[in-house]
Design an enzyme around this catalytic site. Sequence first.
Site, mmCIF file in Angstrom:
data_model
loop_
_atom_site.group_PDB
_atom_site.id
_atom_site.type_symbol
_atom_site.label_atom_id
_atom_site.label_comp_id
_atom_site.label_asym_id
_atom_site.label_seq_id
_atom_site.Cartn_x
_atom_site.Cartn_y
_atom_site.Cartn_z
ATOM 1 N N THR A 160 89.018 17.897 53.465
ATOM 2 C CA THR A 160 88.493 18.179 54.808
ATOM 3 C C THR A 160 87.270 19.068 54.665
ATOM 4 O OG1 THR A 160 90.471 17.941 56.171
ATOM 5 C CG2 THR A 160 89.073 19.700 56.789
ATOM 6 N N ARG A 188 97.725 7.981 62.740
ATOM 7 C CA ARG A 188 98.160 9.337 62.363
ATOM 8 C C ARG A 188 97.052 10.350 62.678
ATOM 9 N NH1 ARG A 188 96.173 13.673 58.961
ATOM 10 N NH2 ARG A 188 97.945 14.905 58.300
ATOM 11 N N VAL A 189 97.445 11.444 63.303
ATOM 12 C CA VAL A 189 96.511 12.529 63.594
ATOM 13 C C VAL A 189 97.074 13.805 62.977
ATOM 14 C CG1 VAL A 189 95.506 13.931 65.429
ATOM 15 C CG2 VAL A 189 95.649 11.450 65.700
ATOM 16 N N GLY A 190 96.230 14.525 62.256
ATOM 17 C CA GLY A 190 96.671 15.764 61.614
ATOM 18 C C GLY A 190 96.316 16.993 62.434
ATOM 19 N N ASP A 191 96.215 18.103 61.748
ATOM 20 C CA ASP A 191 95.935 19.376 62.423
ATOM 21 C C ASP A 191 94.473 19.543 62.812
ATOM 22 O OD1 ASP A 191 95.368 19.411 59.612
ATOM 23 O OD2 ASP A 191 95.110 21.583 59.735
ATOM 24 N N THR A 210 92.773 23.565 56.072
ATOM 25 C CA THR A 210 92.734 22.351 55.267
ATOM 26 C C THR A 210 94.018 22.249 54.472
ATOM 27 O OG1 THR A 210 91.688 21.277 53.382
ATOM 28 C CG2 THR A 210 91.319 23.650 53.579
ATOM 29 N N GLY A 211 94.591 21.071 54.465
ATOM 30 C CA GLY A 211 95.848 20.903 53.741
ATOM 31 C C GLY A 211 96.684 19.858 54.441
ATOM 32 N N GLY A 213 98.315 18.527 57.065
ATOM 33 C CA GLY A 213 98.192 18.908 58.460
ATOM 34 C C GLY A 213 99.499 19.002 59.212
#
Length: 291
Positions: A160, A188-191, A210-211, A213
């Site tokens: 990211t 899919r949606v992350g943080d 970052t990581g 999510g």
Amino acid sequence: MTRPALILHGGAGARRSRDYTAEIAHMRSVVEAMKPRLEAGEPALDVAVAAVVMLEDSGLYVAGRGASPNLDGAYELDASLMDGSSGKAGAVAALQGYRNPVVAARAVMDQTPHVMLAGEGAARFAADQGLTTVDDPAAWFTGAGQGEDNHPPGTLAHGTVGCCVLDMEGRLAAATSTAGVFGKMPGRVGDTPIPAAGTWADGSAAVSCTGQGEYFIRLAAAARVAWGVEGGQTLGQSAQSVIDRIGALGGDGGLIALGRDGEIAAPFNSQGMKRAWLGVDGVIGVEVFGR
Ligand code: ASP
């Protein structure tokens, strides 16, 4: 007048087996490009967006041009930003077909009554705004990160970009942009596009995560750093305790954070986190594996 400061990251998916010479030089060049703009009095949010655009356009990180595809082979990108002085935020999730998701997120903040637009609606809005398209994804996207953290699908390897800025007026802002985790399911949606999870800025801290999510969402990680500061912790203590909690849940990653006095924190529990900064002392630094 405050002395300006900035920290950016290129993801916490760094592997010791890889050479980051190009990323190190690029991250330094982004900070060098932003330093005079900050010293000329540009607002924190504008500088955060400009830095993330440079990171997106480089093709070196898993965001913007460097994006890798989802399991269907489609490029679904996420981004968000937050302005600490106004408390405003903007975001796009699962956006397809646009070059700079962070610019779309800024437009959502500035031009709509909403905070986040997703999928088809986000793309239609970006078209209405005349934002730059990616007409041939196969030719444009580099998939930079695939060699970065080349885990099999489902293991949630990641990359990211993000940036936190303190401007001369003492305003804080943060922006984050990503293609998400490798082998992600369509939709899919992350943080990253979720204010409070992957991005946060208020009067006490600006944060970009970052990581993996999923863990950052479950902890409201980015906002939690600022809340810790409000509760009396130093920025460094609060940021580290959030990463410790991510680790305790079984997640990995890192975050960058900037306090209103210019304190910088960049804890991570992965092998490395690509990052570069400008301190209030005017000194520029770059690190990948060192703490
Ligand atoms: N946090 C991002 C996500 O989960 C990925 C990353 O930071 O590398 O989508």
